[in-house]
Write a protein that holds these residues in place. Structure first.
Motif, mmCIF file in Angstrom:
data_model
loop_
_atom_site.group_PDB
_atom_site.id
_atom_site.type_symbol
_atom_site.label_atom_id
_atom_site.label_comp_id
_atom_site.label_asym_id
_atom_site.label_seq_id
_atom_site.Cartn_x
_atom_site.Cartn_y
_atom_site.Cartn_z
ATOM 1 N N GLY A 11 0.811 -1.215 0.000
ATOM 2 C CA GLY A 11 0.000 0.000 0.000
ATOM 3 C C GLY A 11 0.842 1.261 0.000
ATOM 4 O O GLY A 11 0.499 2.252 -0.661
ATOM 5 N N LEU A 12 1.943 1.252 0.731
ATOM 6 C CA LEU A 12 2.844 2.407 0.731
ATOM 7 C C LEU A 12 3.464 2.620 -0.645
ATOM 8 O O LEU A 12 3.664 3.773 -1.073
ATOM 9 C CB LEU A 12 3.943 2.212 1.776
ATOM 10 C CG LEU A 12 3.519 2.337 3.245
ATOM 11 C CD1 LEU A 12 4.679 1.975 4.167
ATOM 12 C CD2 LEU A 12 3.029 3.751 3.551
ATOM 13 N N ALA A 13 3.772 1.523 -1.337
ATOM 14 C CA ALA A 13 4.336 1.645 -2.690
ATOM 15 C C ALA A 13 3.338 2.312 -3.632
ATOM 16 O O ALA A 13 3.673 3.246 -4.365
ATOM 17 C CB ALA A 13 4.732 0.263 -3.218
ATOM 18 N N THR A 14 2.086 1.829 -3.598
ATOM 19 C CA THR A 14 1.050 2.453 -4.435
ATOM 20 C C THR A 14 0.771 3.873 -3.976
ATOM 21 O O THR A 14 0.584 4.788 -4.781
ATOM 22 C CB THR A 14 -0.248 1.631 -4.381
ATOM 23 O OG1 THR A 14 0.037 0.274 -4.724
ATOM 24 C CG2 THR A 14 -1.282 2.186 -5.341
ATOM 25 N N GLY A 15 0.752 4.069 -2.647
ATOM 26 C CA GLY A 15 0.490 5.403 -2.103
ATOM 27 C C GLY A 15 1.553 6.410 -2.479
ATOM 28 O O GLY A 15 1.261 7.600 -2.651
ATOM 29 N N GLY A 16 2.793 5.954 -2.630
ATOM 30 C CA GLY A 16 3.855 6.856 -3.069
ATOM 31 C C GLY A 16 3.584 7.396 -4.458
ATOM 32 O O GLY A 16 3.869 8.567 -4.757
ATOM 33 N N ALA A 115 9.925 -5.054 -6.953
ATOM 34 C CA ALA A 115 9.306 -3.952 -7.696
ATOM 35 C C ALA A 115 8.572 -3.004 -6.749
ATOM 36 O O ALA A 115 8.629 -1.780 -6.904
ATOM 37 C CB ALA A 115 8.339 -4.500 -8.750
ATOM 38 N N GLN A 116 7.887 -3.555 -5.745
ATOM 39 C CA GLN A 116 7.183 -2.716 -4.772
ATOM 40 C C GLN A 116 8.157 -1.882 -3.953
ATOM 41 O O GLN A 116 7.941 -0.685 -3.726
ATOM 42 C CB GLN A 116 6.330 -3.581 -3.844
ATOM 43 C CG GLN A 116 5.160 -4.261 -4.543
ATOM 44 C CD GLN A 116 4.385 -5.188 -3.631
ATOM 45 O OE1 GLN A 116 4.913 -5.636 -2.609
ATOM 46 N NE2 GLN A 116 3.167 -5.503 -4.008
ATOM 47 N N ILE A 117 9.247 -2.520 -3.526
ATOM 48 C CA ILE A 117 10.258 -1.783 -2.773
ATOM 49 C C ILE A 117 10.872 -0.698 -3.646
ATOM 50 O O ILE A 117 11.097 0.437 -3.206
ATOM 51 C CB ILE A 117 11.354 -2.751 -2.258
ATOM 52 C CG1 ILE A 117 10.736 -3.784 -1.300
ATOM 53 C CG2 ILE A 117 12.463 -1.975 -1.565
ATOM 54 C CD1 ILE A 117 11.716 -4.833 -0.831
ATOM 55 N N GLY A 118 11.136 -1.033 -4.910
ATOM 56 C CA GLY A 118 11.714 -0.051 -5.824
ATOM 57 C C GLY A 118 10.790 1.117 -6.068
ATOM 58 O O GLY A 118 11.223 2.274 -6.095
ATOM 59 N N VAL A 119 9.498 0.844 -6.255
ATOM 60 C CA VAL A 119 8.522 1.920 -6.470
ATOM 61 C C VAL A 119 8.478 2.853 -5.272
ATOM 62 O O VAL A 119 8.483 4.081 -5.418
ATOM 63 C CB VAL A 119 7.122 1.320 -6.740
ATOM 64 C CG1 VAL A 119 6.040 2.389 -6.604
ATOM 65 C CG2 VAL A 119 7.072 0.704 -8.120
ATOM 66 N N LEU A 124 9.907 8.024 -2.808
ATOM 67 C CA LEU A 124 10.434 8.784 -1.671
ATOM 68 C C LEU A 124 11.621 9.653 -2.090
ATOM 69 O O LEU A 124 11.745 10.802 -1.640
ATOM 70 C CB LEU A 124 10.839 7.824 -0.548
ATOM 71 C CG LEU A 124 9.680 7.070 0.124
ATOM 72 C CD1 LEU A 124 10.221 6.124 1.197
ATOM 73 C CD2 LEU A 124 8.682 8.041 0.742
ATOM 74 N N VAL A 125 12.492 9.121 -2.952
ATOM 75 C CA VAL A 125 13.633 9.911 -3.422
ATOM 76 C C VAL A 125 13.152 11.104 -4.248
ATOM 77 O O VAL A 125 13.658 12.232 -4.099
ATOM 78 C CB VAL A 125 14.596 9.031 -4.253
ATOM 79 C CG1 VAL A 125 15.627 9.894 -4.973
ATOM 80 C CG2 VAL A 125 15.297 8.023 -3.351
ATOM 81 N N THR A 126 12.159 10.880 -5.102
ATOM 82 C CA THR A 126 11.605 11.970 -5.914
ATOM 83 C C THR A 126 10.980 13.038 -5.027
ATOM 84 O O THR A 126 11.195 14.248 -5.235
ATOM 85 C CB THR A 126 10.552 11.426 -6.890
ATOM 86 O OG1 THR A 126 11.148 10.420 -7.717
ATOM 87 C CG2 THR A 126 10.010 12.543 -7.768
ATOM 88 N N ILE A 127 10.216 12.608 -4.039
ATOM 89 C CA ILE A 127 9.579 13.555 -3.120
ATOM 90 C C ILE A 127 10.633 14.317 -2.326
ATOM 91 O O ILE A 127 10.540 15.532 -2.136
ATOM 92 C CB ILE A 127 8.618 12.811 -2.182
ATOM 93 C CG1 ILE A 127 7.414 12.287 -2.970
ATOM 94 C CG2 ILE A 127 8.148 13.720 -1.043
ATOM 95 C CD1 ILE A 127 6.532 11.336 -2.194
ATOM 96 N N GLY A 128 11.669 13.588 -1.862
ATOM 97 C CA GLY A 128 12.748 14.248 -1.132
ATOM 98 C C GLY A 128 13.476 15.268 -1.985
ATOM 99 O O GLY A 128 13.810 16.371 -1.529
#
Length: 266
Positions: A11-16, A115-119, A124-128
């Protein structure tokens, strides 16, 4: 417990991804008081189409007020969706993933796709990186000044119209990133923009439309709740979760979970 943890990570992966699209709504609202109803289609269509469209639509209308700009984004949404349907395909297309789909075990009984971890990591890197840009660069601070008070920013020499255009360009980049991340999950289809745009819009409202951190929180929260609802309630009701959350927030905290109250002269 292990199943719950797997669902939360997914869910966090999709939420990102939702957060990336929701940030676009927030940035545009802060700088131009405009809601981009073509946001979902920006996620559906490749970035260079979005950039070209925004230069054709936004530039000429920046000086004509908010309402013409809002109406133009509605028209742009229809044009993008119908163009993809008519000239490419109305059927869902398999979209190749750039991330390995191998499953790894984080904890005993907790298996998660790479893939989920990568997403999640890319999101998070993009947001940061965006947060650093807004707070650590001159252009980013000028964009924030435009968001807080465009009149005063113009007096201080900030090119307000250019900052608004930069916001649309950044928004297109975020949408392109979200498209690359989510298309392998939901397939590439002309109607994806409707669902993704709605979820991102709700995420921005739930988190706080005038706060980037609110858009991030709203996207992550909806992603997790969506996954939990699909697993523990029914997949038939998963699309209702964002709307239920939206109603609750409007009733009990209209400024959003992390938003602040605003007073505007009418």
């Amino acid at each position: 417990m292990t199943d719950l943890l797997q669902l939360v990570i997914a869910g966090l992966a999709t939420g990102g991804i939702y957060a990336l699209a929701a940030i676009g709504f927030t940035l545009l609202w802060q700088t131009s008081q405009t809601i981009n109803f073509a946001q979902g289609e920006f996620v559906m269509v490749p970035a260079f189409f979005s950039l070209a469209a925004m230069k054709l639509v936004v530039g000429p209308l920046l000086h004509r007020g908010v309402l013409p700009l809002v109406i133009s984004t509605i028209a742009l949404s229809i044009i993008l969706k119908e163009t993809v349907k008519d000239f490419y395909s109305a059927e869902a297309q398999v979209f190749p993933t750039l991330l390995p789909d191998r499953v790894v075990t984080l904890l005993p009984g907790v298996a998660v796709s790479l893939a989920q971890i990568g997403v999640l990591a890319v999101s998070l890197v993009t947001i940061g990186g965006l947060q650093w840009f807004l707070g650590g660069t001159r252009t980013g601070r000028q964009m924030q000044a435009t968001a807080q008070n465009p009149g005063v920013a113009r007096i201080l020499g900030v090119p307000v119209e250019r900052m608004i255009l930069y916001t649309f360009v950044i928004n297109a980049g975020l949408a392109a990133m979200a498209s690359i991340l989510i298309s392998p999950i939901y397939l590439a289809k002309f109607s994806n923009g409707e669902t993704l745009g709605l979820v991102a819009f709700v995420a921005a409202i739930v988190g706080g439309f005038n706060q980037v951190r609110g858009a991030i929180a709203g996207g992550l929260l909806i992603g997790v709740l969506d996954n939990l609802a699909a697993s523990y309630v029914s997949t038939a009701y998963r699309q209702a979760i964002p709307l239920i959350l939206l109603v609750l927030v409007i009733l009990f905290r209209p400024q959003g979970l992390l938003g602040r109250r605003e007073e505007r002269a009418v």
